[in-house]
Design an enzyme around this catalytic site. Structure first.
Site, PDB file in Angstrom:
ATOM      1  N   ASP A  36     -30.173 -46.865 -10.040  1.00 56.59           N
ATOM      2  CA  ASP A  36     -31.184 -45.901 -10.415  1.00 56.59           C
ATOM      3  C   ASP A  36     -31.679 -45.173  -8.999  1.00 56.59           C
ATOM      4  O   ASP A  36     -32.547 -44.260  -9.080  1.00 56.59           O
ATOM      5  CB  ASP A  36     -32.344 -46.435 -10.755  1.00 56.59           C
ATOM      6  CG  ASP A  36     -32.582 -46.410 -12.449  1.00 56.59           C
ATOM      7  OD1 ASP A  36     -31.340 -46.127 -12.834  1.00 56.59           O
ATOM      8  OD2 ASP A  36     -33.526 -47.017 -13.002  1.00 56.59           O
ATOM      9  N   ASP A 274     -30.803   5.758 -13.843  1.00 63.54           N
ATOM     10  CA  ASP A 274     -29.500   5.018 -13.665  1.00 63.54           C
ATOM     11  C   ASP A 274     -29.624   3.605 -14.785  1.00 63.54           C
ATOM     12  O   ASP A 274     -28.919   2.564 -14.553  1.00 63.54           O
ATOM     13  CB  ASP A 274     -29.251   4.557 -12.295  1.00 63.54           C
ATOM     14  CG  ASP A 274     -28.871   5.595 -11.454  1.00 63.54           C
ATOM     15  OD1 ASP A 274     -28.371   6.325 -12.013  1.00 63.54           O
ATOM     16  OD2 ASP A 274     -29.062   5.949 -10.238  1.00 63.54           O
ATOM     17  N   GLY A 409     -21.004  -6.743 -15.934  1.00 62.11           N
ATOM     18  CA  GLY A 409     -20.563  -6.932 -17.122  1.00 62.11           C
ATOM     19  C   GLY A 409     -20.017  -5.453 -17.563  1.00 62.11           C
ATOM     20  O   GLY A 409     -18.823  -5.431 -18.165  1.00 62.11           O
ATOM     21  N   LEU A 410     -20.654  -4.371 -17.351  1.00 63.13           N
ATOM     22  CA  LEU A 410     -20.347  -3.101 -17.766  1.00 63.13           C
ATOM     23  C   LEU A 410     -19.070  -2.863 -17.007  1.00 63.13           C
ATOM     24  O   LEU A 410     -18.061  -2.197 -17.388  1.00 63.13           O
ATOM     25  CB  LEU A 410     -21.569  -2.268 -17.543  1.00 63.13           C
ATOM     26  CG  LEU A 410     -21.199  -0.827 -18.127  1.00 63.13           C
ATOM     27  CD1 LEU A 410     -21.051  -0.668 -19.593  1.00 63.13           C
ATOM     28  CD2 LEU A 410     -22.291   0.069 -17.720  1.00 63.13           C
TER      29      LEU A 410
END
Length: 523
Positions: A36, A274, A409-410
């Site tokens: 533990d 933007d 991602g874009l």
């Protein structure tokens, strides 16, 4: 308790360890079997601390269960005091040791150690890590805090930050500066950085700042009741919440100091041309209750996102999160099962996830970008740089953290769309390297991508469906067309098309099927 691959919270003794690790001059004697002691790694490896947690384990073994394990615990207590000379000891049992019922608190109190010994009763099989934090800090405050004379200047205690907390170190620094601009000095920060002696001085402050309710609300309530110390209810994460927090402190103190907002950039950035393509992005939130509540407000009111789902894993705050879900018109998910979370995210089909380290992995599997807003987190969310979540600088950090997955991602989607272009096709190599000159397609190796660009790649025949399959097979031309759909809605488009094909009895999905499904759901 249950066996699982991932867990949002550990057992309550890990919460107690977070409090002990954040403090100085306090030592934790933990009655626990060999095995533990893994929790040390959470602090030295994930949080990248430069010292180990102040914890002494009894580490009894199976053969010890036939003899006196209570004697082992008393020896561990004495050794811990002799070696570390702490100002106070907290004592308790791990979830496994709890089963043998040795009563660590009672055993330690009979030893007559010359420092305060604070017993912890943490029900490992009913409660979890955040309860352990909250209860441990409460017991320390109850044992040590006493009425003292107030400071001459108006001061506050900042309560809640612990070891292994999400950006707690930087939040304290940012909040200290924010209070200073209002005209409030900081008396004590606890648990993080405080000694047991500091806890005895909590009553000298005029009020308490409840920075993270999960880890200090019980202590705040106790200090309000016993020492007549009010505490703030607003957690200053986000622009609106920070302004509300400032107004709350001013109301408590009568001060009129106004912090400088000149470094605040989130409102302008989120309203700039933007950022307009981010407006209306559908987001799903999951994490601890405090960060989900504050993030929901930021997402809807300050970033222009649409919240399509939210939830938390700490059941102590289920009522708050259900009320929040009702306010936002979405169902609230209260669970500590990551598979339930994954299912809810898949059904909601968001364009972005705001969650924990686990949701980051879920997002990778589902192809959905994710930004981390809450513990549990991994090593990358304990940055060496200054990166708070609270206050005006915290709002700037949050803006960056949230939009970067969408922007990147874009960019990836655009590169995928133009992957047949003479400059961006796979065989051309990275265009950002100096001196790079794209190879003509006719000179490029005959890779599948180059072949596609030349229009010469034959369409692969669809694999035959298994006899018992209820899922249609995607033809190569349909898969290619699917990749042209933006990443943040591609998963939903794929599922809708497969559902449409199943309903229509179509076994092979072609480009025509894809667009027929699109038209069907548009109606």
């Amino acid at each position: 308790m249950k066996l699982t691959v991932w867990t949002y919270e550990g057992p309550p003794h890990v919460g107690a360890m977070r409090v002990a690790t954040g403090m100085k001059g306090l030592h934790y004697v933990l009655h626990a079997p060999q095995g533990d002691t893994y929790a040390d790694l959470l602090f030295t490896m994930i949080e990248r601390r430069n010292h180990r947690p102040p914890v002494t384990y009894t580490t009894f073994q199976a053969r010890d269960l036939g003899s006196d394990t209570a004697h082992l615990f008393k020896e561990a207590c004495q050794d811990a005091y002799d070696r570390f000379q702490p100002e106070a000891l907290i004592v308790g049992a791990s979830c496994t040791a709890e089963l043998i019922q040795d009563d660590p608190g009672g055993l330690a109190e009979t030893m007559g150690l010359p420092v305060p010994v604070i017993p912890l009763e943490l029900p490992s099989y009913q409660r979890k890590e955040y309860f352990g934090c909250d209860e441990t800090f409460f017991q320390i405050v109850r044992a040590l805090a006493r009425p003292v004379e107030k400071t001459a200047r108006i001061t506050a205690n900042i309560l809640g930050p612990t070891g292994l907390g999400f950006r707690h170190r930087d939040d304290v620094e940012e909040l200290t500066g924010l209070l200073s601009e209002i005209g409030v000095d900081v008396n004590v920060v606890a648990p993080m950085g405080a000694t047991p002696t500091d806890i005895t001085k909590l009553g000298a402050a005029h009020f308490n700042v409840m920075l993270y309710p999960e880890t200090c609300e019980a202590a705040c309530r106790y200090l309000e009741r016993e020492l007549d110390m009010p505490y703030t209810k607003v957690v200053p994460i986000g622009v609106g919440a920070t302004r509300d927090f400032i107004a709350e402190v001013q109301a408590l103190t009568g001060l009129t100091g106004q912090p400088d907002e000149s470094r605040l950039r989130l409102p302008w950035w989120s309203a700039s041309v933007d950022s307009t393509y981010l407006t209306g992005k559908r987001v799903f939130l999951f994490g601890d209750a405090t960060h989900v509540k504050t993030s929901a407000r930021i997402a809807r009111d300050e970033m222009g996102f649409e919240v399509v789902g939210l939830g938390c894993y700490n059941r102590e705050f289920a009522r708050d999160i259900r009320a929040l879900g009702k306010e936002y018109g979405v169902p609230a998910l209260i669970t500590d099962d990551y598979l339930e979370v994954e299912k809810a995210i898949e059904e909601a089909a968001p364009e972005m996830i705001l969650g924990t380290q686990m949701e980051r992995h879920i997002g990778k599997r589902l192809g959905i970008p994710c930004a981390v807003i809450s513990a549990p987190v991994h090593v990358q969310d304990f940055p060496a740089r200054y990166s708070p979540q609270v206050g005006f600088e915290g709002a700037n950090v949050i803006f960056d953290t949230w939009i970067h997955p969408l922007v990147m991602g874009l960019e990836e989607h655009l590169l995928a769309m133009f992957r047949e272009d003479f400059e961006f096709h796979d065989a051309a190599g990275p265009s950002h390297h100096g001196g790079h000159a794209p190879k003509p397609l006719e000179d490029a190796p005959a890779t599948p991508v180059a072949a596609v660009a030349e229009g010469s790649m034959p369409e692969e025949p669809a694999a035959p469906l298994p006899a018992d399959s209820d899922v249609a097979v995607w033809l190569a031309d349909a898969e290619k067309e699917l990749k042209k759909i933006p990443f943040f809605v591609r998963g939903k488009a794929k599922r809708n098309t497969e559902k449409y094909a199943l309903e229509q009895g179509v076994t092979e999905i072609s480009v025509d099927t894809l667009y027929e499904a699109k038209a069907h759901y548009a109606r």
